[in-house]
Write a protein that holds these residues in place. Structure first.
Motif, PDB file in Angstrom:
ATOM      1  N   HIS A  50       0.835  -1.208   0.000  1.00 20.28           N
ATOM      2  CA  HIS A  50       0.000   0.000   0.000  1.00 20.28           C
ATOM      3  C   HIS A  50       0.869   1.257   0.000  1.00 20.28           C
ATOM      4  O   HIS A  50       0.596   2.202  -0.752  1.00 20.28           O
ATOM      5  N   LYS A  54       0.961   4.033  -2.940  1.00 18.79           N
ATOM      6  CA  LYS A  54       0.594   5.407  -2.576  1.00 18.79           C
ATOM      7  C   LYS A  54       1.707   6.380  -2.944  1.00 18.79           C
ATOM      8  O   LYS A  54       1.447   7.453  -3.491  1.00 18.79           O
ATOM      9  N   ARG A  57       1.793   6.793  -6.780  1.00 20.98           N
ATOM     10  CA  ARG A  57       0.666   7.609  -7.254  1.00 20.98           C
ATOM     11  C   ARG A  57       0.912   9.077  -6.951  1.00 20.98           C
ATOM     12  O   ARG A  57       0.585   9.953  -7.752  1.00 20.98           O
ATOM     13  N   SER A 120      -2.322   2.330 -10.037  1.00 24.63           N
ATOM     14  CA  SER A 120      -3.687   2.745  -9.718  1.00 24.63           C
ATOM     15  C   SER A 120      -4.219   1.943  -8.528  1.00 24.63           C
ATOM     16  O   SER A 120      -3.685   0.894  -8.157  1.00 24.63           O
ATOM     17  N   LYS A 121      -5.282   2.443  -7.935  1.00 28.86           N
ATOM     18  CA  LYS A 121      -5.893   1.750  -6.799  1.00 28.86           C
ATOM     19  C   LYS A 121      -6.456   0.402  -7.228  1.00 28.86           C
ATOM     20  O   LYS A 121      -6.446  -0.555  -6.448  1.00 28.86           O
ATOM     21  N   LYS A 122      -6.931   0.326  -8.466  1.00 27.73           N
ATOM     22  CA  LYS A 122      -7.462  -0.940  -8.975  1.00 27.73           C
ATOM     23  C   LYS A 122      -6.354  -1.995  -9.061  1.00 27.73           C
ATOM     24  O   LYS A 122      -6.537  -3.140  -8.628  1.00 27.73           O
ATOM     25  N   GLU A 124      -3.601  -1.971  -7.379  1.00 27.44           N
ATOM     26  CA  GLU A 124      -3.196  -2.271  -6.002  1.00 27.44           C
ATOM     27  C   GLU A 124      -4.127  -3.304  -5.384  1.00 27.44           C
ATOM     28  O   GLU A 124      -3.671  -4.268  -4.753  1.00 27.44           O
ATOM     29  N   ALA A 125      -5.425  -3.128  -5.580  1.00 27.24           N
ATOM     30  CA  ALA A 125      -6.397  -4.077  -5.025  1.00 27.24           C
ATOM     31  C   ALA A 125      -6.216  -5.469  -5.631  1.00 27.24           C
ATOM     32  O   ALA A 125      -6.298  -6.474  -4.921  1.00 27.24           O
TER      33      ALA A 125
END
Length: 156
Positions: A50, A54, A57, A120-122, A124-125
């Motif tokens: 994470h 972060k 990004r 991107s957060k996607k 990362e998930a």
């Protein structure tokens, strides 16, 4: 005077050669026990992933915002000059400055957009879900997970 410089140079060379002969320090058993005692859990790894995403990004956003700021500065100069830029006036002056600013700021916003897309957060998930299933991280991300991502943030 030449003799002084030659003697100084000779002395420096002797000191330098002697410094290379110093024995390496021996690590104590407490150092290895500290390393062995610190075991990383899955939660530590997920926090590190994470933090990595972060940080990347944030870097991408800084690049894109910097490029946008430069474009805005160029447009504000046109507005201040009453819509005149180089040989253009009115709407064509705004278009000219926008295109010119976009070309000059491309080295900032293109890598910024690429970095934001790669981290991107996607994504990362997806990586965290994949890690929870397989307990492995692809080498692409494993190489980028440096020890400072695993350290607990200091509260100030």
């Amino acid at each position: 005077m030449k003799i002084f410089y030659l003697l100084t140079l000779l002395l420096l060379l002797l000191v330098q050669s002697a410094s290379g002969q110093v024995a390496a320090p021996v690590s104590s058993t407490t150092d290895t026990s500290l390393v062995a005692a610190k075991r990383l859990t899955a939660a530590d790894t997920i926090r590190a992933i994470h933090r990595l995403f972060k940080q990347r990004r944030t870097v991408g956003s800084v690049l894109v915002v910097s490029a946008g700021t430069l474009v805005a500065i160029g447009l504000s100069d046109v507005v201040e000059s009453g819509g005149n830029a180089a040989f253009f006036t009115g709407a064509s002056a705004y278009a000219f400055v926008t295109v010119l600013a976009a070309i000059y700021t491309a080295p900032l916003y293109i890598p910024g957009l690429i970095i934001r897309g790669q981290y991107s957060k996607k994504k990362e998930a997806v990586l965290i879900a994949d890690y929870n299933l397989k307990r492995t991280i692809p080498n692409k991300y494993l190489r980028k997970l440096k020890p400072h991502f695993f350290e607990k943030p200091s509260v100030k």
